[in-house]
Write an enzyme that holds these catalytic residues in place. Structure first.
Site, mmCIF file in Angstrom:
data_model
loop_
_atom_site.group_PDB
_atom_site.id
_atom_site.type_symbol
_atom_site.label_atom_id
_atom_site.label_comp_id
_atom_site.label_asym_id
_atom_site.label_seq_id
_atom_site.Cartn_x
_atom_site.Cartn_y
_atom_site.Cartn_z
ATOM 1 N N GLY A 117 0.813 -1.219 0.000
ATOM 2 C CA GLY A 117 0.000 0.000 0.000
ATOM 3 C C GLY A 117 0.844 1.266 0.000
ATOM 4 O O GLY A 117 0.407 2.310 -0.502
ATOM 5 N N GLU A 120 1.583 1.805 -3.445
ATOM 6 C CA GLU A 120 0.366 2.246 -4.145
ATOM 7 C C GLU A 120 0.081 3.733 -3.895
ATOM 8 O O GLU A 120 -0.412 4.428 -4.786
ATOM 9 C CB GLU A 120 -0.814 1.356 -3.732
ATOM 10 C CG GLU A 120 -0.657 -0.050 -4.322
ATOM 11 C CD GLU A 120 -1.605 -1.066 -3.726
ATOM 12 O OE1 GLU A 120 -1.593 -1.241 -2.492
ATOM 13 O OE2 GLU A 120 -2.368 -1.680 -4.486
ATOM 14 N N GLU A 140 2.663 -8.353 -2.157
ATOM 15 C CA GLU A 140 1.418 -9.027 -1.753
ATOM 16 C C GLU A 140 1.374 -10.491 -2.171
ATOM 17 O O GLU A 140 0.872 -11.341 -1.439
ATOM 18 C CB GLU A 140 0.197 -8.295 -2.326
ATOM 19 C CG GLU A 140 -0.098 -6.940 -1.694
ATOM 20 C CD GLU A 140 0.667 -5.783 -2.320
ATOM 21 O OE1 GLU A 140 1.628 -6.022 -3.093
ATOM 22 O OE2 GLU A 140 0.308 -4.628 -2.031
HETATM 23 N N1 COA Z 1 2.092 -4.806 8.690
HETATM 24 C C1 COA Z 1 2.284 -4.875 10.013
HETATM 25 N N2 COA Z 1 3.506 -4.959 10.577
HETATM 26 C C2 COA Z 1 4.562 -4.988 9.757
HETATM 27 C C3 COA Z 1 4.444 -4.931 8.360
HETATM 28 C C4 COA Z 1 3.134 -4.828 7.837
HETATM 29 N N3 COA Z 1 2.902 -4.724 6.506
HETATM 30 N N4 COA Z 1 5.666 -4.985 7.827
HETATM 31 C C5 COA Z 1 6.531 -5.061 8.842
HETATM 32 N N5 COA Z 1 5.873 -5.079 10.006
HETATM 33 C C6 COA Z 1 6.426 -5.162 11.352
HETATM 34 C C7 COA Z 1 7.101 -6.508 11.571
HETATM 35 O O1 COA Z 1 6.149 -7.494 11.910
HETATM 36 C C8 COA Z 1 8.034 -6.173 12.721
HETATM 37 O O2 COA Z 1 7.292 -6.129 13.926
HETATM 38 P P1 COA Z 1 7.934 -6.692 15.314
HETATM 39 O O3 COA Z 1 9.109 -5.791 15.562
HETATM 40 O O4 COA Z 1 6.816 -6.534 16.289
HETATM 41 O O5 COA Z 1 8.334 -8.097 15.024
HETATM 42 C C9 COA Z 1 8.467 -4.749 12.395
HETATM 43 O O6 COA Z 1 7.478 -4.228 11.524
HETATM 44 C C10 COA Z 1 9.808 -4.673 11.704
HETATM 45 O O7 COA Z 1 9.779 -5.587 10.619
HETATM 46 P P2 COA Z 1 10.908 -6.717 10.415
HETATM 47 O O8 COA Z 1 10.362 -7.738 9.492
HETATM 48 O O9 COA Z 1 11.440 -7.177 11.713
HETATM 49 O O10 COA Z 1 12.046 -5.845 9.712
HETATM 50 P P3 COA Z 1 12.962 -6.261 8.500
HETATM 51 O O11 COA Z 1 13.848 -5.098 8.219
HETATM 52 O O12 COA Z 1 13.615 -7.580 8.747
HETATM 53 O O13 COA Z 1 11.990 -6.476 7.252
HETATM 54 C C11 COA Z 1 10.247 -5.863 5.728
HETATM 55 C C12 COA Z 1 11.201 -5.405 6.836
HETATM 56 C C13 COA Z 1 9.405 -4.658 5.373
HETATM 57 C C14 COA Z 1 11.042 -6.316 4.494
HETATM 58 C C15 COA Z 1 9.374 -7.054 6.229
HETATM 59 O O14 COA Z 1 8.854 -6.691 7.499
HETATM 60 C C16 COA Z 1 8.215 -7.342 5.328
HETATM 61 O O15 COA Z 1 8.395 -8.020 4.332
HETATM 62 N N6 COA Z 1 7.003 -6.848 5.680
HETATM 63 C C17 COA Z 1 5.789 -7.151 4.950
HETATM 64 C C18 COA Z 1 5.614 -6.182 3.804
HETATM 65 C C19 COA Z 1 4.350 -6.526 3.024
HETATM 66 O O16 COA Z 1 4.109 -7.667 2.690
HETATM 67 N N7 COA Z 1 3.545 -5.501 2.732
HETATM 68 C C20 COA Z 1 2.306 -5.665 2.021
HETATM 69 C C21 COA Z 1 1.179 -5.907 2.950
HETATM 70 S S1 COA Z 1 -0.338 -6.245 2.123
#
Ligand code: COA
Length: 266
Positions: A117, A120, A140
């Site tokens: 998002g 987006e 996604e």
């Molecule tokens: N929604 C809610 N929480 C999220 C999030 C999301 N889309 N993306 C990251 N977070 C949270 C993680 O769960 C983590 O929480 P915690 O500290 O309580 O465990 C915190 O943010 C930090 O993320 P983390 O994964 O530990 O950091 P990272 O640097 O290793 O990786 C990302 C960062 C963004 C690459 C990875 O978190 C990720 O792939 N997130 C999902 C992104 C996604 O799929 N977005 C589309 C959603 S429809």
């Protein structure tokens, strides 16, 4: 600075408004509350005649936004999920559409992750400036879902069908330089220069004739979705309107007398 928002920050500096997605502890993940605040902020800025350009950015150094807060997806009952999520998709699309419709240029200043998002929101902006450490994408597919806030549509329009399918179906994150190479971002700058560059671009845009900027935004955004003849007709009508403005008289007379124009948006 406005204090009416909890999940975003809205501040105005001269003719530039800054909207900061402000949940840095969750990497600026987007909740419905945040989207509602974004919607309200855009409504306010639309009516604010002092504001001539808007910058959207993320709080903190790690992310513009990692997209929808996925914790919300897990909290709903199985049976109601499809309908509810279709509504969430539509509601988010309406907010993001406001970025495309607001009659002022909007810049996304992207630091760190710009995913889902968050991507987006950035896709609906008129300009995207990324810092060298930015990572962009539509992940996604890795969650077994698809983008729901315009990603399947706007990504195609910006980078073309071939590149868009690659980003959407593989869900890989790409670095800022690659995003620049494929035309997903307009500029890449060192992280410590991001704010400065976004501000300089916003100031440059704020000096242009606002009505002409608005019609360029509309003719390109909406004309590109229509058959060529419809788009060309839209262009002719908008051209006629811009030529009838005080700003056109000012622009042409400033050019002829070799001075800088001062546009008033009339
Ligand atoms: N929604 C809610 N929480 C999220 C999030 C999301 N889309 N993306 C990251 N977070 C949270 C993680 O769960 C983590 O929480 P915690 O500290 O309580 O465990 C915190 O943010 C930090 O993320 P983390 O994964 O530990 O950091 P990272 O640097 O290793 O990786 C990302 C960062 C963004 C690459 C990875 O978190 C990720 O792939 N997130 C999902 C992104 C996604 O799929 N977005 C589309 C959603 S429809």
């Amino acid at each position: 600075m406005s204090t009416e928002f909890e999940n975003i920050e809205l501040r105005k500096e001269d003719k530039i408004a800054w909207i900061v997605l402000n949940r840095p502890h969750r990497l600026n993940a987007l909740t419905l509350e945040l989207m509602e605040e974004l919607s309200k902020a855009l409504d306010q800025l639309e009516k604010d005649n002092e504001v001539r350009a808007i910058v959207i950015t993320g709080a903190g150094e790690r992310a513009f936004s990692v997209g929808a807060d996925v914790t919300a997806f897990t909290m709903m009952e199985e049976g109601s999920r499809a309908l509810l999520m279709a509504r969430v998709s539509e509601a988010g699309q309406k907010v993001i559409e406001k970025i495309e419709r607001i009659p002022k240029p909007v810049i996304a200043a992207i630091r760190g992750y710009c995913l889902g998002g968050g991507m987006e929101i950035a896709l609906a902006c008129d300009f995207r400036i990324a810092s060298e450490d930015a990572e962009l994408g539509q992940p996604e597919i890795n969650l077994g879902i698809i983008p729901g806030w315009g990603g399947t549509q706007r990504m195609v329009r910006i980078v073309g069908l071939g590149r868009a399918k690659e980003l959407l179906m593989l869900g890989d994150r790409i670095k800022a330089e690659e995003a620049y190479r494929i035309g997903l971002v307009n500029r890449v700058v060192p992280p410590d220069k991001l704010e400065e560059e976004a501000k300089a671009l916003a100031e440059k845009l704020a000096k242009k004739a606002p009505i002409a900027v608005m019609y360029i935004k509309y003719a390109t955004n909406f004309g590109s979705q229509a058959p060529l003849l419809t788009g060309l007709t839209l262009e002719s009508l908008a051209f006629g309107i811009t030529l009838s403005t005080e700003d056109a008289i000012e622009g042409i007379s400033a050019f002829l007398s070799k001075r800088e124009p001062e546009f008033k948006g009339r």
